[in-house]
Design a protein around this motif. Structure first.
Motif, PDB file in Angstrom:
ATOM      1  N   LEU A   1     -11.963  -1.539  -1.539  1.00  0.00           N
ATOM      2  CA  LEU A   1     -10.977  -0.745  -0.806  1.00  0.00           C
ATOM      3  C   LEU A   1      -9.847  -0.261  -1.718  1.00  0.00           C
ATOM      4  CD1 LEU A   1      -9.745   0.389   1.804  1.00  0.00           C
ATOM      5  CD2 LEU A   1      -8.689  -1.846   2.186  1.00  0.00           C
ATOM      6  N   PHE A   2      -9.231  -1.184  -2.462  1.00  0.00           N
ATOM      7  CA  PHE A   2      -8.083  -0.802  -3.281  1.00  0.00           C
ATOM      8  C   PHE A   2      -8.509  -0.019  -4.529  1.00  0.00           C
ATOM      9  CE2 PHE A   2      -5.694  -3.303  -0.418  1.00  0.00           C
ATOM     10  CZ  PHE A   2      -4.377  -2.896  -0.566  1.00  0.00           C
ATOM     11  N   ALA A   3      -9.722  -0.257  -5.000  1.00  0.00           N
ATOM     12  CA  ALA A   3     -10.227   0.536  -6.121  1.00  0.00           C
ATOM     13  C   ALA A   3     -10.415   1.988  -5.708  1.00  0.00           C
ATOM     14  CB  ALA A   3     -11.546  -0.054  -6.630  1.00  0.00           C
ATOM     15  N   VAL A   4     -11.042   2.227  -4.557  1.00  0.00           N
ATOM     16  CA  VAL A   4     -11.283   3.608  -4.136  1.00  0.00           C
ATOM     17  C   VAL A   4      -9.991   4.300  -3.703  1.00  0.00           C
ATOM     18  CG1 VAL A   4     -13.690   3.178  -3.504  1.00  0.00           C
ATOM     19  CG2 VAL A   4     -11.920   2.958  -1.759  1.00  0.00           C
TER      20      VAL A   4
ATOM     21  N   SER B   1       0.818  -1.221   0.000  1.00  0.00           N
ATOM     22  CA  SER B   1       0.000   0.000   0.000  1.00  0.00           C
ATOM     23  C   SER B   1       0.845   1.262   0.000  1.00  0.00           C
ATOM     24  CB  SER B   1      -0.933  -0.001   1.220  1.00  0.00           C
ATOM     25  OG  SER B   1      -1.756  -1.145   1.220  1.00  0.00           O
ATOM     26  N   MET B   2       2.092   1.177   0.466  1.00  0.00           N
ATOM     27  CA  MET B   2       2.969   2.337   0.497  1.00  0.00           C
ATOM     28  C   MET B   2       3.210   2.906  -0.906  1.00  0.00           C
ATOM     29  SD  MET B   2       6.568   2.582   2.555  1.00  0.00           S
ATOM     30  CE  MET B   2       7.205   1.121   1.742  1.00  0.00           C
ATOM     31  N   LEU B   3       3.045   2.048  -1.912  1.00  0.00           N
ATOM     32  CA  LEU B   3       3.312   2.487  -3.287  1.00  0.00           C
ATOM     33  C   LEU B   3       2.129   3.204  -3.928  1.00  0.00           C
ATOM     34  CD1 LEU B   3       5.170  -0.704  -4.597  1.00  0.00           C
ATOM     35  CD2 LEU B   3       6.155   1.359  -3.587  1.00  0.00           C
ATOM     36  N   ILE B   4       0.934   3.091  -3.335  1.00  0.00           N
ATOM     37  CA  ILE B   4      -0.263   3.668  -3.953  1.00  0.00           C
ATOM     38  C   ILE B   4      -0.132   5.180  -4.191  1.00  0.00           C
ATOM     39  CG2 ILE B   4      -2.709   4.185  -3.578  1.00  0.00           C
ATOM     40  CD1 ILE B   4      -3.040   1.350  -2.535  1.00  0.00           C
TER      41      ILE B   4
ATOM     42  N   VAL C   1       1.080   7.847   4.014  1.00  0.00           N
ATOM     43  CA  VAL C   1       1.863   8.927   4.611  1.00  0.00           C
ATOM     44  C   VAL C   1       3.350   8.642   4.456  1.00  0.00           C
ATOM     45  CG1 VAL C   1       2.353  10.198   6.733  1.00  0.00           C
ATOM     46  CG2 VAL C   1       0.027   9.396   6.283  1.00  0.00           C
ATOM     47  N   LEU C   2       3.765   7.414   4.830  1.00  0.00           N
ATOM     48  CA  LEU C   2       5.175   7.051   4.753  1.00  0.00           C
ATOM     49  C   LEU C   2       5.651   6.984   3.310  1.00  0.00           C
ATOM     50  CD1 LEU C   2       7.675   6.234   6.354  1.00  0.00           C
ATOM     51  CD2 LEU C   2       6.890   3.854   6.249  1.00  0.00           C
ATOM     52  N   GLY C   3       4.824   6.395   2.436  1.00  0.00           N
ATOM     53  CA  GLY C   3       5.195   6.290   1.024  1.00  0.00           C
ATOM     54  C   GLY C   3       5.384   7.664   0.390  1.00  0.00           C
ATOM     55  N   ALA C   4       4.433   8.565   0.637  1.00  0.00           N
ATOM     56  CA  ALA C   4       4.529   9.915   0.075  1.00  0.00           C
ATOM     57  C   ALA C   4       5.714  10.669   0.677  1.00  0.00           C
ATOM     58  CB  ALA C   4       3.229  10.676   0.340  1.00  0.00           C
TER      59      ALA C   4
ATOM     60  N   PHE D   1      -2.331   1.972 -16.728  1.00  0.00           N
ATOM     61  CA  PHE D   1      -2.570   0.540 -16.539  1.00  0.00           C
ATOM     62  C   PHE D   1      -1.269  -0.177 -16.162  1.00  0.00           C
ATOM     63  CE2 PHE D   1      -2.954  -3.864 -17.952  1.00  0.00           C
ATOM     64  CZ  PHE D   1      -4.154  -4.218 -17.367  1.00  0.00           C
ATOM     65  N   GLN D   2      -0.158   0.163 -16.835  1.00  0.00           N
ATOM     66  CA  GLN D   2       1.128  -0.445 -16.499  1.00  0.00           C
ATOM     67  C   GLN D   2       1.531  -0.102 -15.066  1.00  0.00           C
ATOM     68  OE1 GLN D   2       3.216   1.241 -20.014  1.00  0.00           O
ATOM     69  NE2 GLN D   2       4.091  -0.819 -20.280  1.00  0.00           N
ATOM     70  N   THR D   3       1.237   1.120 -14.665  1.00  0.00           N
ATOM     71  CA  THR D   3       1.548   1.534 -13.298  1.00  0.00           C
ATOM     72  C   THR D   3       0.764   0.698 -12.294  1.00  0.00           C
ATOM     73  OG1 THR D   3       1.832   3.783 -14.126  1.00  0.00           O
ATOM     74  CG2 THR D   3       1.713   3.511 -11.757  1.00  0.00           C
ATOM     75  N   SER D   4      -0.514   0.473 -12.570  1.00  0.00           N
ATOM     76  CA  SER D   4      -1.346  -0.320 -11.651  1.00  0.00           C
ATOM     77  C   SER D   4      -0.835  -1.747 -11.522  1.00  0.00           C
ATOM     78  CB  SER D   4      -2.806  -0.315 -12.116  1.00  0.00           C
ATOM     79  OG  SER D   4      -2.969  -1.082 -13.302  1.00  0.00           O
ATOM     80  N   MET D   5      -0.130  -2.243 -12.547  1.00  0.00           N
ATOM     81  CA  MET D   5       0.400  -3.606 -12.497  1.00  0.00           C
ATOM     82  C   MET D   5       1.510  -3.762 -11.457  1.00  0.00           C
ATOM     83  SD  MET D   5      -1.416  -5.448 -14.418  1.00  0.00           S
ATOM     84  CE  MET D   5      -0.435  -6.941 -14.337  1.00  0.00           C
ATOM     85  N   ILE D   6       2.121  -2.659 -11.044  1.00  0.00           N
ATOM     86  CA  ILE D   6       3.130  -2.722  -9.985  1.00  0.00           C
ATOM     87  C   ILE D   6       2.484  -3.191  -8.687  1.00  0.00           C
ATOM     88  CG2 ILE D   6       4.710  -1.318  -8.570  1.00  0.00           C
ATOM     89  CD1 ILE D   6       5.220   0.394 -11.074  1.00  0.00           C
ATOM     90  N   ILE D   7       1.234  -2.838  -8.479  1.00  0.00           N
ATOM     91  CA  ILE D   7       0.468  -3.350  -7.331  1.00  0.00           C
ATOM     92  C   ILE D   7      -0.072  -4.749  -7.630  1.00  0.00           C
ATOM     93  CG2 ILE D   7      -1.577  -2.989  -5.885  1.00  0.00           C
ATOM     94  CD1 ILE D   7       0.556  -0.947  -5.326  1.00  0.00           C
ATOM     95  N   THR D   8      -0.583  -4.916  -8.831  1.00  0.00           N
ATOM     96  CA  THR D   8      -1.315  -6.143  -9.173  1.00  0.00           C
ATOM     97  C   THR D   8      -0.414  -7.372  -9.267  1.00  0.00           C
ATOM     98  OG1 THR D   8      -3.016  -4.880 -10.313  1.00  0.00           O
ATOM     99  CG2 THR D   8      -2.813  -7.190 -10.921  1.00  0.00           C
ATOM    100  N   ILE D   9       0.809  -7.234  -9.801  1.00  0.00           N
ATOM    101  CA  ILE D   9       1.687  -8.394  -9.960  1.00  0.00           C
ATOM    102  C   ILE D   9       2.035  -8.996  -8.605  1.00  0.00           C
ATOM    103  CG2 ILE D   9       3.867  -7.081  -9.925  1.00  0.00           C
ATOM    104  CD1 ILE D   9       3.099 -10.093 -12.206  1.00  0.00           C
TER     105      ILE D   9
END
Length: 420
Positions: free
Chosen positions: A253-256, A46-49, A177-180, A64-72
């Motif tokens: 949750l992750f969509a919103v 979640s830190m990457l969101i 917060v930490l990721g940003a 879409f490619q960016t979202s794959m960093i979470i999805t993979i």
């Protein structure tokens, strides 16, 4: 619906309450140490969101490619979680958890090194994230059966799971917060933090968590497989209901979260740490709701059912109202209510799984449940990307409709024995 299976407690917990009065105080430290695992795994994802819009620009890739960093990460976790659960039933929970955390740390290092040193790091970032996902498959999902092994009464299990789910959601609160904050220095710095968090969790689990000295002898694979099939045959209705609800809640949750992160940056021009703090508001509500729900439910399965119903109704209504307003404070308030709705439901789902399944199958069944949740995590960002392009006017109604489906499934398929 005349003939409906009921969820019955495995053991009479009241008879065993006396045994737990003399629990060693280090058991509390063990639970806190175990709680570091979902905290670390959540931070690692979640830190990457909040950093995804920055990655999109820095790596020159599509949304879409960016979202794959979470999805993979989530896809690999989905595939390997059942194997990790089966393995933990046979060789022990810690023997699976610790190597998994080390593997997640290695994956984080690969993504960090690629981002730092390579001109075109996207593919190597995905490889590192894939290794992280495999590591995650043997970490957080094994926590649920480990807690079930450590305590004898359903009340203790429910209370401890509330703390575990709170730690999971606390990770979601801290993550943006930490990721940003870290990305404000260097955009790939969040990748470097992952191995550090994993190492801390490894040390805590290694030295402070003592698994039960006596373990039931694992069943041979054929007998084990037959037992799992029998478990699903006898409990299919409520088990599948829990799985479906888990998928829906994590998907929404992750969509919103993805939508909110993207909207804050691109529409309201809120970036970096300030954006992380905005994202932390609904997740903070989710965290607090999980903590108090875990304390409240104890072993009352009827109460668990109706809390899930109430939470998913609140989620559905909040998401539906979002389509009527573009005012920032109203959007954040509605996201906060949605987070509370998810937060009260999650500990109840965990408790149903751990208290409704025998110990020998608990690792595998809870791992399948964790896989289902990861399906929601994996599908959320990419599908939200597609909906934002092609169904912007109806995306909140779609998410609200899915939440109402969770309400219906809960109402008709989850039938605790005292719920007449």
């Amino acid at each position: 619906m005349e003939h409906i299976e009921t969820i019955q407690p495995i053991k009479d917990s009241k008879k065993k309450k006396k045994d737990t009065k003399n629990k060693p105080s280090n058991q509390k430290w063990a639970v806190l140490s175990i709680s570091s695992i979902p905290l670390v795994m959540t931070l690692g994802n979640s830190m990457l969101i909040p950093v995804l819009p920055v990655m999109e620009k820095k790596l020159d890739i599509s949304a879409f490619q960016t979202s794959m960093i979470i999805t993979i990460y989530s896809i690999l976790a989905i595939i390997f979680i059942p194997f990790a659960g089966f393995l933990s039933d046979h060789i022990g929970r810690k023997k699976v958890i610790i190597p998994s955390l080390i593997l997640a740390a290695i994956g984080g290092l690969i993504s960090a090194w690629a981002s730092w040193k390579m001109d075109d790091p996207y593919t190597m970032i995905l490889i590192g994230r894939a290794l992280q996902g495999i590591g995650a498959s043997g970490a957080f999902p094994i926590v649920l059966p480990l807690v079930g092994d450590m305590f004898k009464t359903e009340e203790e299990v429910s209370s401890s799971l509330g703390l575990i789910e709170t730690s999971n959601t606390l990770g979601k609160v801290l993550s943006p917060v930490l990721g940003a904050f870290l990305a404000g220095f260097v955009w790939y710095l969040p990748f470097f933090s992952i191995p550090v968090f994993c190492l801390i969790s490894v040390l805590l689990v290694l030295f402070l968590v003592q698994t039960p000295a006596k373990r039931q002898k694992p069943l041979p694979f054929k007998e084990f497989w037959n037992t799992i099939k029998a478990t699903f045959k006898n409990n299919w209705k409520w088990l599948y209901a829990i799985f479906i609800i888990g998928i829906i809640l994590m998907f929404v949750l992750f969509a919103v979260l993805y939508y909110l992160s993207d909207t804050l940056e691109k529409v309201y021009e809120i970036k970096d740490l300030k954006k992380g703090l905005y994202l932390a508001i609904p997740l903070g509500g989710l965290c607090i709701a999980s903590y108090f729900t875990g304390k409240l439910i104890k072993e009352n399965k009827v109460l668990m059912k109706w809390i899930i119903v109430g939470g998913t109704v609140l989620l559905a209504v909040s998401i539906a109202i979002l389509s009527f307003s573009k005012v920032m404070w109203i959007i954040i308030t509605l996201f906060l209510l949605a987070g509370i709705g998810i937060g009260v439901a999650l500990p109840c789902l965990d408790a149903f799984i751990t208290s409704g399944i025998e110990k020998q199958e608990r690792g595998s069944i809870s791992s399948i449940y964790s896989s289902m949740r990861f399906i929601g995590v994996a599908a959320g960002p990419p599908l939200m990307t597609i909906m934002m392009k092609h169904a912007e006017n109806s995306l909140f109604y779609i998410l609200s409709g899915l939440s109402l489906l969770a309400v219906i499934v809960t109402f008709f398929a989850i039938k605790p024995e005292n719920d007449k």
